[in-house]
Design a protein around this motif. Structure first.
Motif, PDB file in Angstrom:
ATOM      1  N   ASN A 117      38.133  26.625  76.856  1.00  0.00           N
ATOM      2  CA  ASN A 117      37.220  27.105  75.825  1.00  0.00           C
ATOM      3  C   ASN A 117      37.842  26.996  74.425  1.00  0.00           C
ATOM      4  N   LEU A 118      39.119  27.383  74.325  1.00  0.00           N
ATOM      5  CA  LEU A 118      39.783  27.307  73.020  1.00  0.00           C
ATOM      6  C   LEU A 118      39.886  25.871  72.529  1.00  0.00           C
ATOM      7  N   LEU A 119      40.199  24.934  73.414  1.00  0.00           N
ATOM      8  CA  LEU A 119      40.311  23.536  73.000  1.00  0.00           C
ATOM      9  C   LEU A 119      38.961  22.983  72.554  1.00  0.00           C
ATOM     10  N   VAL A 120      37.891  23.402  73.243  1.00  0.00           N
ATOM     11  CA  VAL A 120      36.557  22.955  72.827  1.00  0.00           C
ATOM     12  C   VAL A 120      36.228  23.472  71.434  1.00  0.00           C
ATOM     13  N   VAL A 121      36.572  24.744  71.208  1.00  0.00           N
ATOM     14  CA  VAL A 121      36.277  25.324  69.899  1.00  0.00           C
ATOM     15  C   VAL A 121      37.108  24.674  68.798  1.00  0.00           C
ATOM     16  N   LEU A 122      38.397  24.469  69.060  1.00  0.00           N
ATOM     17  CA  LEU A 122      39.300  23.968  68.021  1.00  0.00           C
ATOM     18  C   LEU A 122      39.162  22.469  67.789  1.00  0.00           C
ATOM     19  N   CYS A 123      38.824  21.714  68.812  1.00  0.00           N
ATOM     20  CA  CYS A 123      38.794  20.251  68.687  1.00  0.00           C
ATOM     21  C   CYS A 123      37.388  19.684  68.533  1.00  0.00           C
ATOM     22  N   GLY A 124      36.365  20.508  68.590  1.00  0.00           N
ATOM     23  CA  GLY A 124      35.007  19.995  68.490  1.00  0.00           C
ATOM     24  C   GLY A 124      34.646  19.564  67.082  1.00  0.00           C
ATOM     25  N   ASN A 125      33.699  18.629  66.984  1.00  0.00           N
ATOM     26  CA  ASN A 125      33.237  18.151  65.684  1.00  0.00           C
ATOM     27  C   ASN A 125      32.320  19.157  64.994  1.00  0.00           C
ATOM     28  N   LYS A 126      31.661  20.006  65.791  1.00  0.00           N
ATOM     29  CA  LYS A 126      30.744  20.992  65.248  1.00  0.00           C
ATOM     30  C   LYS A 126      31.217  22.389  65.620  1.00  0.00           C
ATOM     31  N   ASP A 127      30.693  23.358  64.900  1.00  0.00           N
ATOM     32  CA  ASP A 127      31.043  24.740  65.194  1.00  0.00           C
ATOM     33  C   ASP A 127      30.473  25.135  66.560  1.00  0.00           C
ATOM     34  N   ILE A 156      47.681  42.812  76.840  1.00  0.00           N
ATOM     35  CA  ILE A 156      46.300  43.162  76.515  1.00  0.00           C
ATOM     36  C   ILE A 156      45.402  42.980  77.733  1.00  0.00           C
ATOM     37  N   VAL A 157      45.557  41.867  78.418  1.00  0.00           N
ATOM     38  CA  VAL A 157      44.751  41.572  79.586  1.00  0.00           C
ATOM     39  C   VAL A 157      45.582  40.728  80.540  1.00  0.00           C
ATOM     40  N   GLN A 158      45.374  40.908  81.829  1.00  0.00           N
ATOM     41  CA  GLN A 158      46.063  40.138  82.841  1.00  0.00           C
ATOM     42  C   GLN A 158      45.134  39.033  83.323  1.00  0.00           C
ATOM     43  N   LEU A 159      45.549  37.791  83.150  1.00  0.00           N
ATOM     44  CA  LEU A 159      44.754  36.631  83.534  1.00  0.00           C
ATOM     45  C   LEU A 159      45.468  35.843  84.603  1.00  0.00           C
ATOM     46  N   ASP A 160      44.718  35.485  85.645  1.00  0.00           N
ATOM     47  CA  ASP A 160      45.305  34.608  86.662  1.00  0.00           C
ATOM     48  C   ASP A 160      45.235  33.168  86.159  1.00  0.00           C
ATOM     49  N   GLU A 161      45.722  32.248  86.974  1.00  0.00           N
ATOM     50  CA  GLU A 161      45.808  30.854  86.548  1.00  0.00           C
ATOM     51  C   GLU A 161      44.434  30.241  86.309  1.00  0.00           C
ATOM     52  N   GLU A 162      43.468  30.645  87.120  1.00  0.00           N
ATOM     53  CA  GLU A 162      42.139  30.065  86.957  1.00  0.00           C
ATOM     54  C   GLU A 162      41.505  30.497  85.646  1.00  0.00           C
ATOM     55  N   ARG A 163      41.662  31.775  85.297  1.00  0.00           N
ATOM     56  CA  ARG A 163      41.080  32.254  84.050  1.00  0.00           C
ATOM     57  C   ARG A 163      41.861  31.747  82.824  1.00  0.00           C
ATOM     58  N   LYS A 164      43.174  31.562  82.995  1.00  0.00           N
ATOM     59  CA  LYS A 164      43.948  30.939  81.908  1.00  0.00           C
ATOM     60  C   LYS A 164      43.439  29.527  81.635  1.00  0.00           C
ATOM     61  N   ALA A 165      43.153  28.797  82.710  1.00  0.00           N
ATOM     62  CA  ALA A 165      42.640  27.432  82.542  1.00  0.00           C
ATOM     63  C   ALA A 165      41.292  27.444  81.841  1.00  0.00           C
ATOM     64  N   ALA A 166      40.432  28.409  82.194  1.00  0.00           N
ATOM     65  CA  ALA A 166      39.122  28.502  81.542  1.00  0.00           C
ATOM     66  C   ALA A 166      39.269  28.862  80.070  1.00  0.00           C
ATOM     67  N   MET A 167      40.210  29.766  79.768  1.00  0.00           N
ATOM     68  CA  MET A 167      40.428  30.153  78.381  1.00  0.00           C
ATOM     69  C   MET A 167      40.965  28.987  77.559  1.00  0.00           C
ATOM     70  N   VAL A 168      41.914  28.260  78.162  1.00  0.00           N
ATOM     71  CA  VAL A 168      42.463  27.091  77.458  1.00  0.00           C
ATOM     72  C   VAL A 168      41.371  26.070  77.181  1.00  0.00           C
ATOM     73  N   ALA A 201      45.806  22.312  67.940  1.00  0.00           N
ATOM     74  CA  ALA A 201      45.054  23.147  68.875  1.00  0.00           C
ATOM     75  C   ALA A 201      45.916  23.586  70.048  1.00  0.00           C
ATOM     76  N   VAL A 202      46.707  22.686  70.580  1.00  0.00           N
ATOM     77  CA  VAL A 202      47.597  23.045  71.691  1.00  0.00           C
ATOM     78  C   VAL A 202      48.581  24.120  71.259  1.00  0.00           C
ATOM     79  N   GLY A 203      49.095  24.025  70.065  1.00  0.00           N
ATOM     80  CA  GLY A 203      50.012  25.048  69.572  1.00  0.00           C
ATOM     81  C   GLY A 203      49.331  26.400  69.420  1.00  0.00           C
ATOM     82  N   MET A 204      48.090  26.422  68.954  1.00  0.00           N
ATOM     83  CA  MET A 204      47.358  27.673  68.795  1.00  0.00           C
ATOM     84  C   MET A 204      47.032  28.301  70.150  1.00  0.00           C
ATOM     85  N   VAL A 205      46.650  27.476  71.155  1.00  0.00           N
ATOM     86  CA  VAL A 205      46.372  28.007  72.498  1.00  0.00           C
ATOM     87  C   VAL A 205      47.634  28.603  73.107  1.00  0.00           C
TER      88      VAL A 205
END
Length: 355
Positions: free
Chosen positions: A334-344, A320-332, A304-308
């Motif tokens: 969200n992606l980790l929750v999606v990739l590492c969660g037990n459910k969809d 594509i889009v300019q993200l500040d540090e706060e939004r990068k943290a939010a995106m990371v 998951a870390v590699g995919m993020v």
């Protein structure tokens, strides 16, 4: 060096006996025995006198030969002849007789065939008749025929159970509870393939070479199991479960060292059963399951870390889009929750502005 010590050393050295062929001696002895019986009968008839006229003439001319002929015929026909029959031996392939003569080691008879040896030689096999149950143990009385057969088996005339097998044999010891290197009790069973290579040592150096082998296998197994853990907890660590080939080799060498004095050769030794003891089996199963879950989670997180990281790099590279540090943290996050969660994950569509 005393005479007793010299005899013990000679008994430990196998001496192959080159016996005579049994068939010529059997045929000649049968004819000689029949001739001896005929001479005995003829001598008796000469001694008591013949009733016929021809017999009277024969008796008159050989009246002093009756008693000597009867004695000679009786000696060979009823004593020497049957005694020579006692020296006959039959051997199957890969079998041997260890023979003693008046308490001393006479030699080992090997090779398939029909042989004749000294009639007073006795075959010795201390491991014969050590296993099996009798009918008396079940409460059933032995018949007279069975009693006669048992008596014959105990005599020197019946030598079927005195043969020593030179074939490769299998010893399957009972499963044992032994502590491994970490002190965990494990249930382990082994199978040992062995054969007799020195019949003199096998018979005269130990009391019962089969029981001796079984005991030494148990001792060697305990020595080897105590050197290794059941399962490896570190990389490249040898264990009973993961290093079966090396464990088998060391077990074979250890048993061979212990049974060398009995003239035995260990062909192969293998582990046939390996498990935790019942009292810790459930706890060890939970531990293995937890370890497997941790390993799986670790692999998922690394992926998951590699995919993020790849997603952020692609977004920045393609502008594509300019993200500040706060939004990068939010995106990371969200992606980790999606990739590492037990459910969809259940996505939430934002229909308003990003800001």
């Amino acid at each position: 060096m005393s005479e007793n010590s010299l005899n013990e050393q000679n008994a430990a050295v196998e001496k192959v006996l080159h016996a005579r062929k049994g068939m010529p001696i059997l045929v000649c002895n049968i004819f000689a025995t029949l001739i001896g019986v005929a001479l005995f009968v003829f001598g008796i008839l000469l001694s008591v006198g013949l009733e016929t006229e021809a017999g009277a003439v024969l008796l008159e001319s050989n009246k002093n030969l009756g008693a000597p002929l009867a004695v000679i015929g009786a000696i060979y026909g009823f004593a020497a002849g049957p005694l020579l029959f006692m020296g006959l031996r039959i051997l199957q392939p890969n079998e041997a007789f260890v023979l003693t003569l008046f308490g001393r080691y006479y030699g080992t008879l090997k090779g398939a065939g029909f042989f004749w040896v000294h009639p007073f030689c006795m075959a010795t096999n201390p491991a014969a008749g050590k296993s099996g149950t009798t009918s008396g143990a079940t409460g059933v009385a032995d018949s007279p025929v069975q009693n006669i057969v048992k008596a014959m088996r105990g005599s020197s005339f019946v030598r079927e159970n005195k043969r020593i097998s030179l074939k490769a044999m299998t010893l399957n010891n009972e499963r044992q509870k032994i502590n491994d290197q970490l002190g965990n009790p494990v249930i382990i069973g082994i199978v040992v393939i062995w054969k007799v290579v020195n019949t003199a040592k096998a018979v005269f150096s130990v009391d019962n070479f089969k029981e001796f082998l079984s005991i030494q296998c148990d001792s060697a197994l305990r020595d080897i199991v105590s050197l290794y853990p059941y399962d490896s907890t570190q990389d490249n660590e040898k264990s009973l479960r993961g290093s079966s080939h090396e464990i088998a080799t060391k077990l074979k060498d250890e048993i061979q060292t212990k049974v060398e004095a009995a003239g035995l050769e260990i062909v192969e030794a293998r582990i046939t059963h390996l498990s935790y003891a019942q009292e810790i089996a459930a706890a060890m199963l939970q531990r293995q399951q937890a370890s497997a879950i941790i390993d799986a989670r670790q692999m998922i997180v690394e992926g998951a870390v590699g995919m993020v990281e790849m997603a952020l790099a692609k977004l920045s590279e393609n502008d594509i889009v300019q993200l500040d540090e706060e939004r990068k943290a939010a995106m990371v996050s969200n992606l980790l929750v999606v990739l590492c969660g037990n459910k969809d994950a259940q996505p939430v569509v934002n229909s308003g502005s990003l800001y």
